[in-house]
Scaffold this motif. Structure first.
Motif, short mmCIF file in Angstrom:
data_model
loop_
_atom_site.label_atom_id
_atom_site.label_comp_id
_atom_site.label_asym_id
_atom_site.label_seq_id
_atom_site.Cartn_x
_atom_site.Cartn_y
_atom_site.Cartn_z
N ASN B 22 29.88 2.31 47.37
CA ASN B 22 30.39 1.63 45.65
C ASN B 22 29.29 3.32 45.00
O ASN B 22 29.36 3.32 43.20
CB ASN B 22 28.68 0.84 46.06
N ALA B 23 28.10 3.66 46.35
CA ALA B 23 27.10 4.44 45.39
C ALA B 23 28.18 5.96 45.09
O ALA B 23 27.31 6.24 43.95
CB ALA B 23 25.98 4.83 46.55
N GLY B 24 29.03 6.56 46.03
CA GLY B 24 29.80 7.40 45.18
C GLY B 24 30.49 7.11 44.18
O GLY B 24 30.66 7.87 43.16
N ILE B 25 31.23 5.54 43.89
CA ILE B 25 31.91 5.24 43.13
C ILE B 25 29.99 5.58 41.57
O ILE B 25 31.03 6.23 40.23
CB ILE B 25 32.16 4.29 42.37
N SER B 26 29.45 4.52 41.53
CA SER B 26 28.01 5.30 41.04
C SER B 26 28.21 5.69 40.51
O SER B 26 27.41 6.91 39.46
CB SER B 26 26.60 4.12 41.28
N MET B 33 23.77 2.70 38.78
CA MET B 33 24.18 1.20 39.85
C MET B 33 23.05 1.70 41.54
O MET B 33 23.11 0.35 41.49
CB MET B 33 24.75 0.87 39.82
N GLU B 34 22.66 2.74 41.30
CA GLU B 34 22.13 3.26 43.07
C GLU B 34 20.89 2.88 42.95
O GLU B 34 21.05 2.42 43.99
CB GLU B 34 21.73 5.00 43.18
N LYS B 35 20.16 2.58 42.15
CA LYS B 35 18.35 1.50 42.58
C LYS B 35 19.33 0.23 43.07
O LYS B 35 19.15 -0.35 44.14
CB LYS B 35 17.66 1.28 40.96
N VAL B 36 20.27 -0.48 42.41
CA VAL B 36 20.37 -1.65 41.95
C VAL B 36 20.94 -1.89 43.56
O VAL B 36 21.53 -3.69 44.56
CB VAL B 36 21.23 -2.44 41.35
#
Lengths: 240, 269
Positions: B22-26, B33-36
């Motif tokens: 998820n982090a990579g895609i963000s 969206m990293e923080k969320v």
């Protein structure tokens, strides 16, 4: 009970149809209407004029018991209306919105729908009567098959009126029914209302809200003026 | 020895690393969206670990009042969630919603614990009471909040229609009936849909859990059938409950529609 206005003596005593006593409506601490008295006898056609925001719609809605009153009461033929007496009162004394709302379907399905209500269960849709009304308006039966979405503003108001007067109400509360209509449609609506009234002119009554003084003179024989939540006879009000 | 592989914290941590997807895609798509994602991942871990600790304790004690206390907390949170999902509110919405969630979930779960499982002596056994109630709450929550918001939406948008009915002599019930029917139907559609495809498209969470823990598929399926009917009936009860209570709040005995009672709120996004 003391009568207001002093016009009791000049005509034959009429039956009191609709009476608003000490009507008050407020929005939190601000009174929008307060201590309003109004009495409409049978046979009376009342025009209600006044500037925007003076409380005309609010008063009409209060009289139709559409909104809860903060003060006062509404009487129909001398009896306070509340609880389960409200639905049958509302179909004796019908309030018509400024912008009519028609349900999905055709003109005819709109006219028929009201007979499904429990209050109208003993009555039936009378197609011949509707056809007669349409004829006086210069329209034929094809009007009945029109879908509600295809109607012009004037046709919508005519449908709403037919839907109401087929129930043979004794009183109509008309909230600027022609304000959005062209002169021709306005005349049609006026003549339809007049036709309903003339069927039994001694027993029927109406309040017609308008901001057009000339229309008030056409459709009414008594004109009331509303200003900042107060009602007065227009003649006493010193209108310019 | 249990019939399943016991997980170590190391194995869980390895799975948690999947969040880098998820982090990579963000990062790649600049979704910001990293923080969320960090908050969501942390909350998932902390909340579940805490619940695990509490449940260990509840399961260890096996006391009816401990189970009841935990069940009350679950039900309360579900009720609050059902209200918070709504964009429109009225005075009394909290009471009406929580009562509906509470009554529907507890009546149905009680019926299954006492009558279906028939463990009258130990009805409160947390091994059954808590997961069953949890499944029911988690699923009825949807129907109840959807039914509630549909009713208010329909009434606000269709205010003119409702009032027109009233003006022509309709009782409050005749004026609101269509809106009420529409709301209840809309609230029940998701569960009916999921009953249609259960097992084929989706393998429900509880059944998955039982399969992993080594239960025979037929047994797991039997439990799942019980669950599906619990959820369906509780959803129906809860949705009808909240919709009727709301109707009673928005229409009075003088057959007036109190549209002013509905106010907009700003739900947490």
């Amino acid at each position: 009970m003391p009568a207001g206005g002093g016009s009791v003596m000049d005509t034959v005593p009429r039956q009191r149809l609709l009476q608003g006593n000490e009507i008050g409506r407020r929005d939190r601490d601000r009174w929008l209407l307060r201590n309003v008295h109004i009495t409409i006898g049978s046979g009376q056609r009342v025009g209600l004029v006044g500037p925007t925001g003076s409380g005309k719609t609010l008063l009409l809605r209060a009289l139709a018991l559409l909104d809860p009153l903060d003060e006062g009461e509404v009487r129909w033929k001398g009896t306070t209306v509340r609880g389960d007496a409200v639905p049958s009162f509302r179909c004796r004394c019908i309030y018509l919105h400024q912008r009519p709302v028609l349900w999905e379907g055709t003109v005819e399905s709109n006219l028929r729908a009201v007979f499904r209500l429990s209050v109208n269960r003993s009555r039936n849709y009378d197609g011949a009567r509707i056809a007669h009304w349409l004829e006086t308006l210069g329209r034929d039966a094809s009007f009945l098959a029109k879908p509600q979405r295809a109607l012009s503003g004037g046709e919508q108001q005519i449908t709403a009126l037919l839907r109401a007067i087929q129930l043979e109400p004794e009183m109509l509360l008309l909230d600027e029914p022609t304000s959005a209509l062209d002169p021709h449609s306005t005349r049609t609506v006026e003549s339809l209302v007049q036709g309903w009234f003339d069927e039994r002119p001694e027993d029927r009554a109406l309040i017609w809200v308008t901001h057009d003084r000339r229309q008030a003179e056409r459709v009414a024989d008594r004109v009331l003026r509303m200003e900042r939540g107060n009602v007065m006879e227009a003649d006493d009000a010193g209108v310019p | 020895m249990p019939g399943y592989l016991e997980l170590t914290y190391g194995q869980v941590a390895l799975a948690a690393l999947l969040i880098v997807v998820n982090a990579g895609i963000s990062l790649l798509l600049q979704l910001k969206m990293e923080k969320v994602l960090a908050i969501a991942a942390t909350r998932t871990i902390i909340q579940l670990l805490l619940v695990g600790l509490v449940l260990e304790w509840v399961f260890h004690w096996q006391r009816w009042y401990v189970v009841m206390a935990w069940a009350c907390l679950m039900t309360g949170v579900a009720g609050v969630t059902a209200v918070r999902r709504n964009e429109r509110r009225y005075r009394g919405i909290w009471f009406n919603t929580i009562v509906s969630v509470w009554a529907s979930a507890w009546i149905i779960t009680g019926f299954v614990l006492l009558a279906v499982l028939g463990d009258v002596q130990n009805w409160y056994r947390p091994q059954y009471a808590i997961p069953l109630l949890g499944m029911v709450l988690g699923n009825t929550l949807n129907g109840i909040s959807v039914g509630l918001s549909t009713l208010m939406e329909t009434l606000v948008v269709g205010r003119g229609e409702v009032e027109t009915w009233l003006c022509l002599g309709a009782t409050r019930w005749e004026a609101a009936r269509r809106s009420v029917q529409h709301a209840v139907r809309t609230g029940m559609i998701p569960i009916v849909n999921s009953m249609m495809v259960v097992g084929i498209v989706s393998l429900p969470g509880m059944m998955t859990g039982q399969l992993v823990s080594g239960m025979s598929p037929i047994q797991a399926v039997k439990y799942q059938i019980v669950i599906m009917f619990m959820v369906a009936s509780a959803t129906a009860l809860g949705t009808v409950g909240v919709v009727l209570l709301t109707f009673a709040r928005l229409f009075n005995a003088d057959h007036q529609f109190l549209a002013d009672r509905i106010v907009a709120s700003h739900p947490p996004s």
